[in-house]
Design a protein around this motif. Structure first.
Motif, PDB file in Angstrom:
ATOM      1  N   SER A 184       0.853  -1.207   0.000  1.00 24.75           N
ATOM      2  CA  SER A 184       0.000   0.000   0.000  1.00 24.75           C
ATOM      3  C   SER A 184       0.878   1.242   0.000  1.00 24.75           C
ATOM      4  O   SER A 184       0.652   2.159  -0.785  1.00 24.75           O
ATOM      5  N   ILE A 188       0.906   4.018  -2.929  1.00 24.76           N
ATOM      6  CA  ILE A 188       0.457   5.371  -2.575  1.00 24.76           C
ATOM      7  C   ILE A 188       1.528   6.386  -2.998  1.00 24.76           C
ATOM      8  O   ILE A 188       1.223   7.422  -3.581  1.00 24.76           O
ATOM      9  N   GLN A 192       1.170   9.230  -5.886  1.00 28.21           N
ATOM     10  CA  GLN A 192       1.327  10.622  -5.476  1.00 28.21           C
ATOM     11  C   GLN A 192       2.410  11.332  -6.300  1.00 28.21           C
ATOM     12  O   GLN A 192       2.250  12.464  -6.707  1.00 28.21           O
ATOM     13  N   VAL A 222      -1.005   9.627   2.992  1.00 23.30           N
ATOM     14  CA  VAL A 222      -1.573  10.294   1.806  1.00 23.30           C
ATOM     15  C   VAL A 222      -1.601  11.817   1.991  1.00 23.30           C
ATOM     16  O   VAL A 222      -1.801  12.297   3.106  1.00 23.30           O
TER      17      VAL A 222
END
Ligand code: HEM
Length: 283
Positions: A184, A188, A192, A222
């Motif tokens: 994850s 992420i 990004q 995040v």
């Protein structure tokens, strides 16, 4: 899509980066972004698409030139190295992942909800082994992302962003599995850093109340801007309040299985690049 600027400085940032693009391509020795050629030629180049792609990098960096340029340069370098188009169209991935992740397209849905990627990660609770090899998972997930991007129209106002859904039905964990955490986090970061302004909204559905603690942890990885696009729902059927035509499992008519795209065909430029790659490896 007409590019919108709130200030003259924003416009200047965009125009400067746009004018510098040929140099950036030359420096990075990479002439492709999300499947589109960045510098003019007679065959593949689409000026309007490239304008909109460069605008995304400026917007994601609040129209600050250095940040926008740096993100674009890093993205092209990463693409050259990672070969996301290869991951999307030329690699074979774990069949389990292919089964639980899919893309649907429905023109009848509202703006930027037409192309949706579905990640039914809850079905993998008993198959944590697919998260053991981060690189392998990354290549699968980025491949899915790139196939979705092929279905967007970067010149349009209503289909230049993607919607994504994570379904966590059946998930009940008391601690975050290390493999899942690593995968994850890695994805992420890649999203990004190298996919600015490509997401419209992201739904996390069938998240039971007792799993809220996990949301609190993951969302820390995040950025604030991305977090604003998240919608967490405890029941998948609630999706019909957000989406005009969701699959049956989410409050609509047709099943997700029958709506899944079986195959995404790459555009002519991507097909051309992949052929060149094949030729290089067979020489
Ligand atoms: C992101 C897997 C449980 C919230 C991700 C990603 C993966 C993943 C692979 C990377 C982004 C992507 O693929 O789009 C899993 C698995 C879970 C699980 C396998 C359990 C079986 C949960 C739960 C929540 C949650 C219960 C609570 C809502 C999030 C959030 C992100 C994320 C907020 C960031 C999304 C983004 O930045 O795009 N998850 N997850 N996850 N997950 Fe989960």
């Amino acid at each position: 899509m007409p590019l919108k600027f709130e200030t003259d400085d924003s416009k200047k940032c965009y125009e400067t980066l746009r004018a510098d693009l040929a140099n950036i391509v030359q420096e990075t020795e990479y002439d492709e972004l999300y499947g589109h050629k960045l510098t003019p030629d007679a065959q593949f180049y689409n000026e309007g698409v490239v304008d909109n792609l460069i605008y995304k990098f400026c917007k994601a960096n609040q129209f600050e030139l250095e940040g926008s340029k740096s993100q674009l340069v890093k993205t092209l370098k990463w693409r050259k190295e990672f070969r996301p188009l290869h991951a999307a169209f030329s690699e074979t991935h774990d069949s389990m992942l292919n089964d639980v992740c899919a893309i649907t397209v429905d023109e009848k849905n509202d703006a930027n909800q037409k192309v949706i990627s579905w990640n039914l990660y809850g079905l993998l609770v008993k198959h944590k082994e697919v998260f053991e090899d981060t690189d392998k998972f990354l290549r699968f997930r980025i491949g899915l992302m790139e196939r979705g991007l092929q279905l967007l129209d970067f010149e349009s106002e209503d289909n230049h962003l993607m919607t994504q859904v994570h379904d966590y039905d059946n998930v009940s964990m008391w601690k975050l599995d290390p493999g899942i955490k690593k995968c994850s986090k890695a994805i992420i970061e890649v999203f990004q850093d190298f996919y600015p302004e490509t997401l419209f909204s992201k739904f996390f559905v069938n998240v039971p109340y007792i799993m809220s603690w996990l949301y609190e942890i993951v969302k820390r990885f995040v950025s604030e801007d991305t977090r604003k696009k998240f919608i967490v729902l405890s029941d998948g059927k609630q999706m019909k309040e957000y989406l005009k035509f969701p699959p049956k499992e989410y409050g609509g008519q047709a099943t997700l299985e029958s709506s899944k795209l079986k195959k995404v065909t790459p555009n002519a430029y991507v097909a051309h690049l992949l052929t060149l790659e094949d030729e290089k490896t067979t020489v």
